[in-house]
Enzyme design. Structure first.
Site, PDB file in Angstrom:
ATOM      1  N   LYS A 237       1.153  -0.752  -0.093  1.00 33.35           N
ATOM      2  CA  LYS A 237       0.138   0.030   0.235  1.00 33.35           C
ATOM      3  C   LYS A 237       0.737   1.562   0.307  1.00 33.35           C
ATOM      4  CE  LYS A 237      -3.749   1.798   2.716  1.00 33.35           C
ATOM      5  NZ  LYS A 237      -5.226   2.269   1.603  1.00 33.35           N
TER       6      LYS A 237
HETATM    7  C1  LIG Z   1      -7.404   0.178  -4.065  1.00 34.12           C
HETATM    8  C2  LIG Z   1      -7.225  -0.277  -2.422  1.00 34.12           C
HETATM    9  N1  LIG Z   1      -8.311  -1.486  -2.755  1.00 34.12           N
HETATM   10  C3  LIG Z   1      -8.475  -2.222  -1.550  1.00 34.12           C
HETATM   11  C4  LIG Z   1      -8.461  -1.492  -0.013  1.00 34.12           C
HETATM   12  C5  LIG Z   1      -9.856  -1.832   1.163  1.00 34.12           C
HETATM   13  O1  LIG Z   1      -8.477  -2.264   1.988  1.00 34.12           O
HETATM   14  P1  LIG Z   1      -8.663  -2.379   3.240  1.00 34.12           P
HETATM   15  O2  LIG Z   1     -10.349  -3.321   3.049  1.00 34.12           O
HETATM   16  O3  LIG Z   1      -7.086  -3.053   3.977  1.00 34.12           O
HETATM   17  O4  LIG Z   1      -9.075  -0.737   3.299  1.00 34.12           O
HETATM   18  C6  LIG Z   1      -8.103  -0.409   0.271  1.00 34.12           C
HETATM   19  C7  LIG Z   1      -8.011   0.768   1.191  1.00 34.12           C
HETATM   20  O5  LIG Z   1      -7.026   0.697   1.267  1.00 34.12           O
HETATM   21  C8  LIG Z   1      -7.478   0.503  -0.951  1.00 34.12           C
HETATM   22  O6  LIG Z   1      -6.877   1.989  -1.766  1.00 34.12           O
END
Ligand SMILES: Cc1ncc(COP(=O)(O)O)c(C=O)c1O
Length: 325
Positions: free
Chosen positions: A159
């Site tokens: 991320k």
């Molecule tokens: C690109 C992306 N996909 C999926 C998610 C969902 O991830 P999470 O459930 O860990 O927040 C996020 C959020 O952080 C995101 O930015």
């Protein structure tokens, strides 16, 4: 969602006032996107303030650091404790949590190694990302003309701030055309995810979601939804999905920390199912919020309570009426 502009931010081990939490314009992260971060939530539950799956978020943060060869000065357990300290220092009951680890100020070549690995934790109040109406009634979305990053280009299991350049393009395109969100395909043309949330499609009572190999961020909410759905007896399949499955789905929804579980009522102006939140989406939404609202036990150990003395005793329905011997 405007910032309150007050409170404390944790920076490299010290709590500083919101207004003073600055970094130098020559910091590597500003020029080259060399930051990795998390987005988690703390909820005001009936048993006290509790972070949802904080350990899973911190694990992903340190996984992201490893992928980018960053060695945080602080161990994962210590930074996790710092998150809780920051919430307490701000006296927050519920908040959004943003830990970030980034390459700071030293040199401005592309090579990040000479730059320090700094870290910060911000917390602020953040309600429903797409609005309460979206949680109840769903959102209208489009398939983006932008694809998610191809494999072996920008690693999507990390991320990283850099990945959100792509997310911004998806989001801006959707908003400028009157949609709430965009759903991106991967470079092979299979369904991937939204700009900041994972995707689920329901057909014939089976839940489908794109796999880790479809250029997704493996979401912690996605993982929670898979767990909840299986607990509820549904089949969940992680597999490559064609775009057109969206158009013939019975239900579809987004899952993510910001959007929580948000139904999708149309894609590309084609109505999904009955054009409103479907029963399976509603059931999973309810099971998810029941854990947060204390209406269901936290059987998976997803909640980390923030304040001393919490969690409070569970509220047992009717207890007040039980006659004492
Ligand atoms: C690109 C992306 N996909 C999926 C998610 C969902 O991830 P999470 O459930 O860990 O927040 C996020 C959020 O952080 C995101 O930015």
């Amino acid at each position: 969602m405007a910032f309150p502009g007050t409170g404390k931010i944790w920076m490299n081990g010290s709590l500083v006032d919101w207004a003073d939490a600055n970094i130098h314009i020559a910091s590597h992260v500003i020029h080259y996107g060399s930051g990795i971060f998390e987005g988690a939530r703390c909820y005001n539950t009936p048993r006290g303030s509790a972070c949802f799956r904080l350990d899973a978020h911190m694990r992903r943060l340190y996984d992201s650091a490893k992928i980018y060869r960053m060695e945080p000065k602080i161990e994962q357990a210590v930074l996790t404790e710092a998150v809780l300290d920051t919430i307490r220092a701000n006296d927050m009951k519920a908040c959004y949590i943003r830990p970030i680890i980034y390459r700071g100020y030293n040199a401005l070549g592309v090579n990040p190694f000479p730059c320090p690995v700094d870290s910060a934790i911000l917390v602020w109040e953040w309600g429903a990302y797409l609005g309460q109406d979206a949680l109840d009634n769903g959102v209208d979305v489009r398939v983006s003309s932008w694809s998610r990053a191809a494999p072996n280009t920008f690693p999507t299991l990390a991320k990283t701030s850099a990945n959100y350049a792509n997310s911004q393009l998806i989001k801006m395109e959707a908003i400028s055309e009157g949609y709430s969100e965009g759903i991106a395909l991967d470079t092979f043309g299979y369904l991937s995810e939204g700009s900041g949330q994972n995707l689920f499609v329901v057909r014939d009572s089976i839940l489908y979601t794109p796999p880790q190999t479809a250029s997704i961020l493996p979401g912690i909410t996605r993982n929670s939804v898979i767990t909840i759905a299986r607990d509820l007896g549904f089949k969940v399949r992680e597999e490559m999905l064609p775009r057109e499955l969206l158009y013939i789905a019975d239900e579809a929804f987004f899952a993510g920390t910001a959007v929580e579980i948000t139904p999708i009522r149309s894609v590309d102006k084609i109505t999904v199912g009955k054009g409103r939140r479907g029963p399976i989406t509603e059931g999973i939404q309810r099971a998810f919020f029941d854990i947060i609202n204390g209406a269901a036990p936290d059987t998976h150990g997803w909640l980390t309570y923030v304040y001393p003395g919490e969690p409070l005793e569970p509220v047992v329905a009717g207890r007040a009426h039980v006659a004492k011997k």
